[in-house]
Design a protein around this motif. Structure first.
Motif, mmCIF file in Angstrom:
data_model
loop_
_atom_site.group_PDB
_atom_site.id
_atom_site.type_symbol
_atom_site.label_atom_id
_atom_site.label_comp_id
_atom_site.label_asym_id
_atom_site.label_seq_id
_atom_site.Cartn_x
_atom_site.Cartn_y
_atom_site.Cartn_z
ATOM 1 N N TYR A 8 43.140 -13.199 -26.173
ATOM 2 C CA TYR A 8 42.937 -14.284 -27.130
ATOM 3 C C TYR A 8 41.599 -14.989 -26.928
ATOM 4 O O TYR A 8 41.438 -16.148 -27.316
ATOM 5 C CB TYR A 8 44.085 -15.294 -27.034
ATOM 6 N N VAL A 133 43.955 -11.059 -39.821
ATOM 7 C CA VAL A 133 43.886 -12.500 -40.108
ATOM 8 C C VAL A 133 44.883 -13.264 -39.251
ATOM 9 O O VAL A 133 44.566 -14.321 -38.696
ATOM 10 C CB VAL A 133 44.153 -12.765 -41.607
ATOM 11 N N TRP A 134 46.089 -12.729 -39.116
ATOM 12 C CA TRP A 134 47.117 -13.373 -38.282
ATOM 13 C C TRP A 134 46.640 -13.497 -36.834
ATOM 14 O O TRP A 134 46.783 -14.544 -36.201
ATOM 15 C CB TRP A 134 48.412 -12.570 -38.338
ATOM 16 N N GLN A 137 43.646 -16.028 -36.541
ATOM 17 C CA GLN A 137 44.124 -17.410 -36.655
ATOM 18 C C GLN A 137 44.704 -17.895 -35.332
ATOM 19 O O GLN A 137 44.512 -19.047 -34.943
ATOM 20 C CB GLN A 137 45.187 -17.508 -37.756
ATOM 21 N N LYS A 138 45.397 -17.009 -34.634
ATOM 22 C CA LYS A 138 45.968 -17.366 -33.339
ATOM 23 C C LYS A 138 44.861 -17.637 -32.320
ATOM 24 O O LYS A 138 44.933 -18.590 -31.537
ATOM 25 C CB LYS A 138 46.879 -16.238 -32.848
ATOM 26 N N ALA A 140 41.747 -18.580 -33.048
ATOM 27 C CA ALA A 140 41.069 -19.812 -33.465
ATOM 28 C C ALA A 140 41.865 -21.043 -33.048
ATOM 29 O O ALA A 140 41.291 -22.053 -32.625
ATOM 30 C CB ALA A 140 40.870 -19.810 -34.980
ATOM 31 N N HIS A 141 43.190 -20.965 -33.142
ATOM 32 C CA HIS A 141 44.036 -22.097 -32.746
ATOM 33 C C HIS A 141 43.952 -22.356 -31.246
ATOM 34 O O HIS A 141 43.931 -23.501 -30.800
ATOM 35 C CB HIS A 141 45.480 -21.816 -33.151
ATOM 36 N N ASN A 144 39.608 -22.900 -30.668
ATOM 37 C CA ASN A 144 38.835 -23.775 -31.553
ATOM 38 C C ASN A 144 37.396 -23.285 -31.742
ATOM 39 O O ASN A 144 36.474 -24.064 -31.975
ATOM 40 C CB ASN A 144 38.820 -25.220 -31.041
ATOM 41 N N LYS A 149 36.772 -19.240 -36.411
ATOM 42 C CA LYS A 149 37.214 -19.932 -37.630
ATOM 43 C C LYS A 149 36.490 -19.370 -38.848
ATOM 44 O O LYS A 149 37.089 -19.219 -39.927
ATOM 45 C CB LYS A 149 36.950 -21.434 -37.503
ATOM 46 N N VAL A 152 38.037 -16.065 -39.641
ATOM 47 C CA VAL A 152 39.335 -16.236 -40.309
ATOM 48 C C VAL A 152 39.130 -16.460 -41.799
ATOM 49 O O VAL A 152 39.788 -15.830 -42.647
ATOM 50 C CB VAL A 152 40.127 -17.417 -39.701
ATOM 51 N N MET A 153 38.188 -17.357 -42.146
ATOM 52 C CA MET A 153 37.903 -17.632 -43.545
ATOM 53 C C MET A 153 37.399 -16.373 -44.245
ATOM 54 O O MET A 153 37.799 -16.058 -45.375
ATOM 55 C CB MET A 153 36.862 -18.745 -43.664
ATOM 56 N N LYS A 156 40.212 -13.846 -44.699
ATOM 57 C CA LYS A 156 41.154 -14.313 -45.715
ATOM 58 C C LYS A 156 40.628 -13.964 -47.111
ATOM 59 O O LYS A 156 41.394 -13.581 -48.002
ATOM 60 C CB LYS A 156 41.356 -15.831 -45.598
#
Length: 302
Positions: A8, A133-134, A137-138, A140-141, A144, A149, A152-153, A156
């Protein structure tokens, strides 16, 4: 960036994104050439750009994680925002190219061949992009990271465009209305350019030392207002990747010992860091015996 699990980390995520984008680009490029579908070719070009962007992001992240030195006292964290800005411009250029190609195809007559191959490759692309994407997003969460991020955009947008292309190909196979392919290409191009503008705007704001989110800033203020100090002033903040920089002047009673003031200051810093443990907090607190305005009055009297 500061995640214990290697899978991650932003660098690992960019490698996965690079490999995924490369596989999708090759598959869609082959099928796009075989079928003549402008929407599939546009999606293939977008995936090829994804490969270059992800490679660039990997090296940007590698550089940004280097510790501060005598030349860059605050580190190279802003390379993330630079990489995201570059990514935004590349996305915008790809959108312009797709728009041009779609308009040419719309004006001229063209027929899509081997339609079932196009449908198949877009089904695979949609499913793979959804999983990517999933995962991003994990990451990025957890980290940060501004670069993740942005990815992800970006993906998407790819997911939506893949779904739209798939739907259009199904409609074309049923109705035989080939111009829908070009119409959809124009719609995807406009959406891509709008998304690119939003990404560039966000990245530029970070390069200009934009303050942290208002709700986090309000929570910092709440900690300071409930602290055993006389007052505070000159509270400033900025965000670099997942690092929040806070500068503040804390006002104590003039009679307090330096040791006690230092202890209270440490407690305040611990409370601020506890607001969000996923972030890295760099807090620079200046200890004052008087408020600045009061100090000016004292100087005038002496």
């Amino acid at each position: 960036m500061f995640c214990k699990d290697p899978i991650y980390t932003p660098k690992y995520a960019t490698l996965i994104a690079t490999f995924t984008a490369l596989c999708l680009a090759v598959g869609k490029l082959i099928v796009g050439i075989m079928s003549g579908s402008v929407a599939v070719l546009a999606s293939a070009i977008d995936s090829l750009l994804d490969v270059g962007i992800s490679v660039f992001n990997f090296f940007a992240l590698k550089k940004s994680e280097k510790p501060a030195n005598s030349k860059f006292n605050y580190g190279l964290g802003k390379l993330e925002s630079l990489a995201a800005t570059f990514e935004g411009f590349v996305i915008a250029l790809s959108g312009m190219y797709i728009l041009y190609t779609s308009c040419v195809k719309f004006i001229s007559s063209h027929t899509i061949e081997n339609l079932h191959y196009s449908v198949g490759v877009m089904i695979v692309s949609f499913c793979v992009t959804f999983c990517l994407v999933w995962y991003l997003q994990k990451v990025a969460h957890k980290t940060n990271s501004q670069v993740i991020k942005a990815d992800v955009m970006h993906y998407k947008v790819d997911l939506l465009s893949n779904g739209a292309v798939l739907c259009s190909l199904v409609v074309i196979s049923i109705s035989g209305f080939d111009k829908l392919d070009a119409i959809l290409g124009i719609a995807i191009a406009v959406y891509i350019m709008i998304s690119a503008f939003k990404l560039i705007r966000e990245s530029v704001l970070l390069l200009l030392d934009r303050a942290i989110d208002p709700h986090i800033f309000a929570r910092v203020q709440e900690v300071l207002e409930n602290a055993p100090i006389t007052s505070y002033h000159a509270l400033r903040s900025r965000l670099v990747g997942n690092i929040i920089f806070i500068d503040v002047h804390l006002v104590f009673h003039a009679e307090i010992t330096l040791l006690e003031a230092h202890r209270i200051c440490n407690t305040i810093e611990e409370q601020i860091r506890a607001l969000d443990t996923s972030l890295v907090w760099e807090i620079n607190a200046h200890l004052d015996p008087y408020d600045d305005s009061e100090f000016d009055v004292i100087l005038q009297r002496t």
